[in-house]
Design a protein around this motif. Structure first.
Motif, PDB file in Angstrom:
ATOM      1  N   ALA A 159       0.820  -1.209   0.000  1.00 15.29           N
ATOM      2  CA  ALA A 159       0.000   0.000   0.000  1.00 15.29           C
ATOM      3  C   ALA A 159       0.855   1.260   0.000  1.00 15.29           C
ATOM      4  O   ALA A 159       0.524   2.239  -0.674  1.00 15.29           O
ATOM      5  N   SER A 160       1.953   1.245   0.742  1.00 12.86           N
ATOM      6  CA  SER A 160       2.821   2.424   0.761  1.00 12.86           C
ATOM      7  C   SER A 160       3.438   2.670  -0.604  1.00 12.86           C
ATOM      8  O   SER A 160       3.637   3.815  -1.004  1.00 12.86           O
ATOM      9  N   GLY A 161       3.734   1.581  -1.316  1.00 12.47           N
ATOM     10  CA  GLY A 161       4.240   1.738  -2.681  1.00 12.47           C
ATOM     11  C   GLY A 161       3.204   2.392  -3.576  1.00 12.47           C
ATOM     12  O   GLY A 161       3.531   3.279  -4.389  1.00 12.47           O
ATOM     13  N   GLN A 162       1.939   1.981  -3.421  1.00 15.60           N
ATOM     14  CA  GLN A 162       0.879   2.596  -4.215  1.00 15.60           C
ATOM     15  C   GLN A 162       0.652   4.045  -3.800  1.00 15.60           C
ATOM     16  O   GLN A 162       0.445   4.913  -4.646  1.00 15.60           O
ATOM     17  N   ILE A 163       0.697   4.317  -2.487  1.00 12.36           N
ATOM     18  CA  ILE A 163       0.521   5.687  -2.009  1.00 12.36           C
ATOM     19  C   ILE A 163       1.633   6.585  -2.533  1.00 12.36           C
ATOM     20  O   ILE A 163       1.404   7.706  -2.986  1.00 12.36           O
ATOM     21  N   THR A 164       2.865   6.067  -2.473  1.00 13.90           N
ATOM     22  CA  THR A 164       3.985   6.858  -2.965  1.00 13.90           C
ATOM     23  C   THR A 164       3.852   7.135  -4.444  1.00 13.90           C
ATOM     24  O   THR A 164       4.134   8.242  -4.926  1.00 13.90           O
ATOM     25  N   GLN A 165       3.403   6.115  -5.195  1.00 12.60           N
ATOM     26  CA  GLN A 165       3.237   6.304  -6.630  1.00 12.60           C
ATOM     27  C   GLN A 165       2.174   7.354  -6.921  1.00 12.60           C
ATOM     28  O   GLN A 165       2.370   8.245  -7.754  1.00 12.60           O
TER      29      GLN A 165
ATOM     30  N   TRP B 105      -2.637  -4.345  -7.797  1.00 14.48           N
ATOM     31  CA  TRP B 105      -1.412  -3.778  -7.262  1.00 14.48           C
ATOM     32  C   TRP B 105      -0.241  -4.711  -7.538  1.00 14.48           C
ATOM     33  O   TRP B 105      -0.424  -5.892  -7.855  1.00 14.48           O
ATOM     34  N   THR B 106       0.930  -4.193  -7.380  1.00 12.99           N
ATOM     35  CA  THR B 106       2.135  -5.021  -7.441  1.00 12.99           C
ATOM     36  C   THR B 106       2.502  -5.446  -6.032  1.00 12.99           C
ATOM     37  O   THR B 106       2.854  -4.608  -5.198  1.00 12.99           O
ATOM     38  N   PRO B 107       2.403  -6.748  -5.700  1.00 16.48           N
ATOM     39  CA  PRO B 107       2.687  -7.172  -4.324  1.00 16.48           C
ATOM     40  C   PRO B 107       4.148  -6.951  -3.950  1.00 16.48           C
ATOM     41  O   PRO B 107       5.050  -7.283  -4.724  1.00 16.48           O
ATOM     42  N   ILE B 108       4.363  -6.392  -2.771  1.00 14.98           N
ATOM     43  CA  ILE B 108       5.708  -6.125  -2.266  1.00 14.98           C
ATOM     44  C   ILE B 108       5.807  -6.760  -0.887  1.00 14.98           C
ATOM     45  O   ILE B 108       5.010  -6.455  -0.002  1.00 14.98           O
ATOM     46  N   LEU B 109       6.782  -7.659  -0.706  1.00 21.11           N
ATOM     47  CA  LEU B 109       6.965  -8.326   0.586  1.00 21.11           C
ATOM     48  C   LEU B 109       8.438  -8.632   0.775  1.00 21.11           C
ATOM     49  O   LEU B 109       9.073  -9.245  -0.096  1.00 21.11           O
ATOM     50  N   ASP B 110       8.967  -8.191   1.898  1.00 22.72           N
ATOM     51  CA  ASP B 110      10.351  -8.472   2.230  1.00 22.72           C
ATOM     52  C   ASP B 110      10.506  -9.969   2.512  1.00 22.72           C
ATOM     53  O   ASP B 110       9.784 -10.536   3.333  1.00 22.72           O
TER      54      ASP B 110
END
Length: 458
Positions: free
Chosen positions: A102-108, A414-419
């Protein structure tokens, strides 16, 4: 005593001395002491030494075997115990993963809306605007910055003071002034709507020709058009500012940067200068491509005022990298709090079920203690049982958490992002939670005395 008795209780190995062994054989490694029956009683080991040599022994492999056997006897209890850890770990992995995604989407989205916006204003002292000696921004300021690399669109913005003249749909001689509306009038250049990322829904936006000729045309924001009861321009509607008529040539909506424009009436700069003595643009809005805001911000002052760059003030958004890190940190902190609460609830669930298991197995504990098991053996077994339960719960919870992140990202496009480290450390965290949750029940089980346990069991 045999290795596996009727109740499946193992792990304590005591073997008495065997009179059938050869005279010379003495086995101290296995904890046995063999005494020759013919040997002199005085030379035989003392009873205390014999008792010390007979010791209960439990290897780590035996302890693990007993723990697996203990948690697998009742499948329903194992599943119930794991559920707390499964839910906690799944919630933690899912919330952190969704937080990063979500933070990646918010930043975008923020990069598209705010991180590409630059506002240039005259750098005049407060209260000096309009006075002699104050800096006046040139009318062609938007055209000047459009020559810079990285500028996608630019337009000027000014609030027009119309005095007592108000906006109305028709001119009526109404003493009460019921038909007069408090709608702001804005002057702009032909590139204003594009710079603010607005969309024309009907008609068109005015161009540079309207500006140069000072044509009496207006473009309405969607909310202003609703107040004026105008929903299309094909019928060539007109509005009035005071008693001056203006032809409505367009209606726009979906402004990303300046939402207040939807409530306004926009006229060309030339028209505002001709009718309302506007001396120059009040602001210059610039929309850049992603990543070019910092460079354009350094060059905008020189482009607008080459001889006096210090006479303008340029507001540049923060660097995208720092902005993204700030958004990521804030969102992760919020989701991490939710995950921590879920883990606490899961740990309490393990502690409660393990404590219940200790109460149910009081007879087993008493029998083990009576057969020679030490307190550390009892505590170690329950600790290992809870740790294995936490490990299994962590593995299942990590898998469910990753699946939740992928599923939500797929539904939201969305593009899933997970460490990856989060997914790998989740089972370890589950084991730690199980170990901590099982500490009190293990201590309680270890302090149960054999006679007390056997009395309760009976």
């Amino acid at each position: 005593m045999s290795r596996n008795d009727a109740d499946g209780l193992t792990g304590v190995w005591i073997e008495p001395p065997s009179p059938a062994e050869p005279e010379s054989e003495q086995d101290t490694v296995a904890g046995r002491q063999v005494v020759d029956p013919g040997e002199d009683l005085a030379s035989s080991p003392k009873p205390s030494r014999l008792a010390k040599s007979v010791r209960s022994r439990m290897r780590l492999v035996d302890l693990a075997d007993e723990s697996v056997l203990g948690i697998s006897i009742k499948t329903s209890r194992l599943i119930l115990t794991m559920m707390g850890t499964v839910v906690g770990i799944a919630a933690l992995v899912a919330t952190l993963g969704l937080g990063q995604t979500a933070s990646g989407q918010i930043t975008q989205r923020f990069d598209e809306a705010a991180a590409t916006r630059i506002v240039v204003k005259p750098n005049n002292p407060q209260g000096m605007e309009g006075q002699e000696g104050a800096f006046v921004m040139p009318w062609n300021a938007a055209d000047r910055v459009l020559e810079l690399n990285g500028v996608a669109a630019a337009g000027t913005y000014s609030t027009v003071t119309t005095g007592k003249d108000k906006v109305s749909g028709v001119v009526l001689n109404d003493p009460a002034g019921a038909n007069l509306l408090e709608i702001p009038v804005i002057a702009g250049s032909s590139g204003l709507l594009e710079a603010e990322s607005g969309v024309v829904t009907d008609g068109r936006f005015f161009d540079s020709g309207h500006d140069e000729r000072a044509d009496r045309v207006v473009v309405l924001g969607s909310r202003a058009a609703l107040k004026l009861a105008i929903n299309r321009v094909s019928s060539r509607p007109s509005i009035f500012i005071g008693e001056t008529p203006f032809a409505v040539i367009g209606i726009f909506d979906d402004v990303v940067r300046r939402d207040d424009l939807l409530d306004a009436v926009i006229i060309p700069n030339g028209t505002a200068a001709n009718l309302y003595a506007l001396s120059g643009p009040q602001e210059l809005d610039i929309r850049t491509v992603v990543g070019a805001a910092q460079q354009v911000g350094k060059q905008a002052a020189v482009a607008v005022s080459p001889n006096r760059p210090e006479s303008v003030r340029v507001n540049v958004p923060p660097a995208p990298g720092r902005l993204g890190n700030n958004v990521l940190g804030d969102v992760n902190a919020l989701f991490l709090a939710f995950g921590a609460v879920a883990l606490v609830v899961g740990g309490l669930g393990i502690a409660n079920v393990t404590l219940l298991s200790v109460m149910e197995r009081t007879g087993e504990i008493g029998l083990r203690r009576a057969l020679g098991a030490r307190k550390r053996h009892i505590a170690g077994q329950f600790l290992l049982e809870s740790m294995i339960t936490g490990l299994l719960g962590g593995l299942i919870g990590a898998a469910l958490g990753v699946a939740a992140v992928v599923a939500v990202s797929a539904t939201r496009d969305w593009t899933p992002i997970l460490d990856l480290q989060i997914a790998l450390l989740a089972p370890v965290l589950g084991s730690l939670i199980g170990l901590l949750a099982g500490a009190y029940p293990a201590i309680k089980a270890a302090t149960i005395e054999p006679i007390t346990a056997l009395r309760r069991a009976s």
